[in-house]
Scaffold this active site. Structure first.
Site, PDB file in Angstrom:
ATOM      1  N   CYS A 167       0.827  -1.207   0.000  1.00 47.37           N
ATOM      2  CA  CYS A 167       0.000   0.000   0.000  1.00 47.37           C
ATOM      3  C   CYS A 167       0.862   1.257   0.000  1.00 47.37           C
ATOM      4  O   CYS A 167       0.403   2.329  -0.399  1.00 47.37           O
ATOM      5  CB  CYS A 167      -0.956  -0.006   1.178  1.00 47.37           C
ATOM      6  SG  CYS A 167      -0.159  -0.096   2.788  1.00 47.37           S
ATOM      7  N   CYS A 227      -1.671  -1.289 -15.677  1.00 50.05           N
ATOM      8  CA  CYS A 227      -1.496  -0.275 -14.643  1.00 50.05           C
ATOM      9  C   CYS A 227      -0.051  -0.375 -14.158  1.00 50.05           C
ATOM     10  O   CYS A 227       0.786  -0.934 -14.864  1.00 50.05           O
ATOM     11  CB  CYS A 227      -2.512  -0.432 -13.506  1.00 50.05           C
ATOM     12  SG  CYS A 227      -2.259  -1.880 -12.479  1.00 50.05           S
TER      13      CYS A 227
END
Length: 381
Positions: A198, A320
């Protein structure tokens, strides 16, 4: 379809616990017997971070008998944006210490802190005795270790993940009750998949609470035998769109001994696959594949039907940075009728492969054959 309850109930609850869990016991289908099953359960939670925090809070409040918490990390100030079990005064302390504290403040749940990292050598031994396992880790190699141990032990694995604004929850079980098909981690993600931290892509804090709470709900359903667990289904949460939907998940035809061939998409010539980059504009400006179509993830998901109409039936390779956002977009585009693959490892993976082997195909997509891809179009986020 409900499954048989995982555990036998304890003989009785104390007066204080009966009062504390009164609202549970009034639930149709759960009742006093279900609460006694919850009190008898031993649940292992892997990771005391973004997903483990709300899961531990919810399970302790529910009255789980024993929680075994695995985490060898210390609390960092940057954790507090989403890891709601920890406090500012916990910075620098072991994360498992927070689990012990909050559980004691909520209930009589017995917490067994394990400040140890699971490995292929020790995982099965350390998880032996758990009725079920919740995986809240954020590294794919750790997820594979946990999944392999659960498969070996035959215990259900409640699995959740969050990346940016998207979440997934499902249940894997190598030895489910009769009449239910086994579903494993590699049926959803092939061996060697990558999951970005993250810290690289960010994560919305409230989404961690939502996914962690849903994982705890799945655990309680399995323990008590109520409801319809997410075995054979993947719940997809989109915090930006404010939606939750599901896709079916079935056992893959592939095996580790005979993996699927890579689905290759050449995009250099007219009429070939469309390369759809779902990153933000500033990311695309830094590095991009030739001839891409740029549509940010939010638009690709919310306007998937309109976008697919512009493809004119051509296959699509979604790109991505590391693959997580591409899988979310791919799920929406497949639902809208497109033939979609995902660039394996995203731009980061392509860069590593390209630097290691300049002659390698730049557009090797997420490892599946064309036949397997069609069979599993609805399985992947």
């Amino acid at each position: 379809m409900s499954l048989p309850p995982l555990v036998e109930p304890v003989a009785a609850l104390g007066d204080a616990e009966n009062l504390r869990t009164a609202r549970h016991q009034r639930l149709a289908g759960l009742g006093t017997e279900g609460q006694r099953r919850i009190a008898a359960a031993r649940v292992a939670v892997i990771g005391a971070g973004g997903l483990g925090s709300p899961a531990v809070l919810a399970l302790a409040a529910a009255g789980i008998g024993d929680l075994v918490i695995f985490d060898d990390d210390d609390v960092d100030l940057s954790n507090l944006q989403r890891q709601i079990m920890h406090r500012r005064q916990d910075v620098g302390a072991p994360k498992v210490d927070s689990a012990v504290r909050v559980a004691s403040e909520l209930s009589m749940t017995r917490v067994h802190p394990k400040r140890v990292r699971l490995t292929p050598q020790n995982a099965a031994d350390l998880l032996t005795g758990a009725d079920l396992v919740l995986d809240g880790t954020d590294a794919f190699d750790s997820r594979e270790i946990v999944a392999a141990a659960c498969e070996k032990l035959g215990v259900p694995l409640v699995w959740g993940t969050v990346q940016e604004f998207a979440g997934q929850v499902t249940v894997f079980w190598s030895e489910p009750p009769a009449g239910h098909a086994a579903v494993r981690l590699h049926d959803l993600y092939p061996a060697g998949s990558e999951a970005p931290a993250c810290s690289a892509v960010g994560v919305l804090g409230p989404l961690c609470m939502q996914v962690g709470a849903l994982m705890a709900s799945e655990a309680i359903k399995l323990i008590t035998g109520i409801g319809r667990p997410l075995l054979g289904r993947v719940a997809l949460l989109d915090a930006l769109a404010g939606t939750q939907r599901e896709v079916p998940l079935r056992a893959s035809q592939a095996t580790d001994a005979a993996p699927d061939r890579d689905a290759i998409a050449e995009v250099d010539e007219p009429g070939d696959a469309i390369v759809l980059d779902v990153r933000e504009a500033d990311e695309v400006a830094r590095d991009a594949l030739p001839g891409i179509v740029h549509v940010p993830l939010k638009i690709a998901v919310t306007e998937a039907d309109e976008l697919v109409d512009t493809f004119d039936g051509r296959p699509v390779v979604v790109v991505c940075q590391v693959g997580a956002r591409a899988r979310v977009a791919a799920a929406a585009l497949r639902e809208a009728g497109a033939e979609v693959t995902v660039l394996r490892g995203g731009m980061d993976g392509w860069a590593r492969r390209h630097s290691a082997d300049p002659g390698a195909d730049a557009h090797a997509a997420d490892g599946r054959s064309a036949d397997t891809q069609r069979q599993r179009q609805e399985q992947h986020a």
